[in-house]
Design an enzyme around this catalytic site. Structure first.
Site, PDB file in Angstrom:
ATOM      1  CE  LYS A 168      -3.843  -2.335   2.306  1.00  0.00           C
ATOM      2  NZ  LYS A 168      -4.950  -2.176   3.261  1.00  0.00           N
ATOM      3  CG  HIS A 228      -5.313  -6.385  -0.061  1.00  0.00           C
ATOM      4  ND1 HIS A 228      -6.474  -6.447   0.676  1.00  0.00           N
ATOM      5  CD2 HIS A 228      -5.479  -7.238  -1.109  1.00  0.00           C
ATOM      6  CE1 HIS A 228      -7.303  -7.296   0.093  1.00  0.00           C
ATOM      7  NE2 HIS A 228      -6.725  -7.790  -0.999  1.00  0.00           N
ATOM      8  CD  GLU A 262      -8.674  -9.555  -3.318  1.00  0.00           C
ATOM      9  OE1 GLU A 262      -7.477  -9.786  -3.062  1.00  0.00           O
ATOM     10  OE2 GLU A 262      -9.505  -9.228  -2.455  1.00  0.00           O
TER      11      GLU A 262
HETATM   12  P1  CMP Z   1      -7.310  -4.807   3.538  1.00  0.00           P
HETATM   13  O1  CMP Z   1      -6.801  -6.176   3.823  1.00  0.00           O
HETATM   14  O2  CMP Z   1      -6.689  -4.084   2.398  1.00  0.00           O
HETATM   15  O3  CMP Z   1      -8.888  -4.857   3.309  1.00  0.00           O
HETATM   16  C1  CMP Z   1      -9.748  -3.783   3.597  1.00  0.00           C
HETATM   17  C2  CMP Z   1      -9.054  -2.674   4.295  1.00  0.00           C
HETATM   18  O4  CMP Z   1      -9.857  -1.708   4.951  1.00  0.00           O
HETATM   19  C3  CMP Z   1      -8.202  -3.240   5.389  1.00  0.00           C
HETATM   20  O5  CMP Z   1      -7.105  -3.933   4.857  1.00  0.00           O
HETATM   21  C4  CMP Z   1      -7.852  -1.996   6.190  1.00  0.00           C
HETATM   22  O6  CMP Z   1      -6.654  -1.388   5.772  1.00  0.00           O
HETATM   23  C5  CMP Z   1      -8.987  -1.037   5.853  1.00  0.00           C
HETATM   24  N1  CMP Z   1      -9.671  -0.585   7.049  1.00  0.00           N
HETATM   25  C6  CMP Z   1      -9.735   0.686   7.464  1.00  0.00           C
HETATM   26  N2  CMP Z   1     -10.423   0.779   8.590  1.00  0.00           N
HETATM   27  C7  CMP Z   1     -10.821  -0.477   8.911  1.00  0.00           C
HETATM   28  C8  CMP Z   1     -11.567  -1.037   9.989  1.00  0.00           C
HETATM   29  N3  CMP Z   1     -12.056  -0.292  10.968  1.00  0.00           N
HETATM   30  N4  CMP Z   1     -11.750  -2.380   9.994  1.00  0.00           N
HETATM   31  C9  CMP Z   1     -11.255  -3.158   8.999  1.00  0.00           C
HETATM   32  N5  CMP Z   1     -10.543  -2.680   7.952  1.00  0.00           N
HETATM   33  C10 CMP Z   1     -10.329  -1.358   7.926  1.00  0.00           C
END
Ligand code: CMP
Length: 145
Positions: A11, A117, A128
Site C-alpha cells: 500500500k 493487502h 482480485e
Molecule cells: P485490507 O486487507 O486491504 O482490506 C480492507 C481494508 O480496509 C483493510 O485492509 C484496512 O486497511 C482497511 N480498514 C480501514 N479501517 C478499517 C476497519 N475499521 N476495519 C477493517 N478494515 C479497515
C-alpha cells in the site's frame, strides 16, 4: 498442500516508508514467489472497484482516499498454501493485534495504513488477481524455496 496464487498489494504507506524490498524479502523467505509485479497509482474508480465488498462500511471513503494517495505495488504471489501463508506473513489487519515478526506488526502504522493487502480466500484471490493482471502477465519461474 496445493500450490496457490494470491494477490498482494504493498500500500502507499509501504512505498512512503521505503520498505518495498523488505516486504518482498519477507515473502520470498516464506516461499511466496512474486510471479507478476507492477507499480501503479490507482484511480478512484480502480480503488472503489477493488474494495467494492466494503462499500457499505464506514471506513470505505477513507480507505479509497488512502489507497489513491500514492502508488502501490501489485503482485501475484505463488507458493504452497499461498493464500493462508501470505495472511500469516502479513499479520492481523489491525497492526495492534498482529503477531510479532509479521509485516504489519513490524511496519504498519494503524488499521488504515496497514502496509499490505492480501486475498482472504481462494475465490477472492481469483477475482482480485483477475482485477489487476491478465494471464499472460503471470510468469512462473523455478526457485530453490
Ligand atoms: P485490507 O486487507 O486491504 O482490506 C480492507 C481494508 O480496509 C483493510 O485492509 C484496512 O486497511 C482497511 N480498514 C480501514 N479501517 C478499517 C476497519 N475499521 N476495519 C477493517 N478494515 C479497515
Amino acid at each position: 498442500m496445493a500450490t496457490e496464487r494470491t494477490l498482494s498489494i504493498i500500500k502507499p504507506d509501504g512505498l512512503e516508508k521505503g520498505i518495498i524490498g523488505k516486504i518482498i524479502t519477507r515473502f520470498e523467505e516464506n516461499g511466496l514467489k512474486p510471479v507478476a509485479m507492477r507499480m501503479q497509482h490507482l484511480s478512484q474508480r480502480e480503488a472503489e472497484g477493488f474494495y467494492v465488498v466494503h462499500k457499505a462500511r464506514p471506513f470505505f471513503k477513507d480507505l479509497v482516499t488512502f489507497m489513491t494517495s500514492g502508488p502501490v505495488v501489485l503482485m501475484v504471489l505463488e507458493g504452497e498454501n499461498a493464500i493462508a501463508k501470505n495472511r500469516e506473513v502479513m499479520g492481523a489487519t489491525n497492526p495492534a493485534n498482529a503477531a510479532p515478526g509479521t509485516i504489519r506488526k513490524d511496519f504498519a502504522t494503524d488499521v488504515e495504513k496497514n502496509t499490505v493487502h492480501g486475498s482472504d480466500s481462494p475465490e477472492n484471490a481469483k477475482t482480485e488477481i483477475a482485477y489487476f493482471f491478465r494471464d499472460t502477465e503471470i510468469t512462473p519461474y523455478a526457485s530453490k524455496r
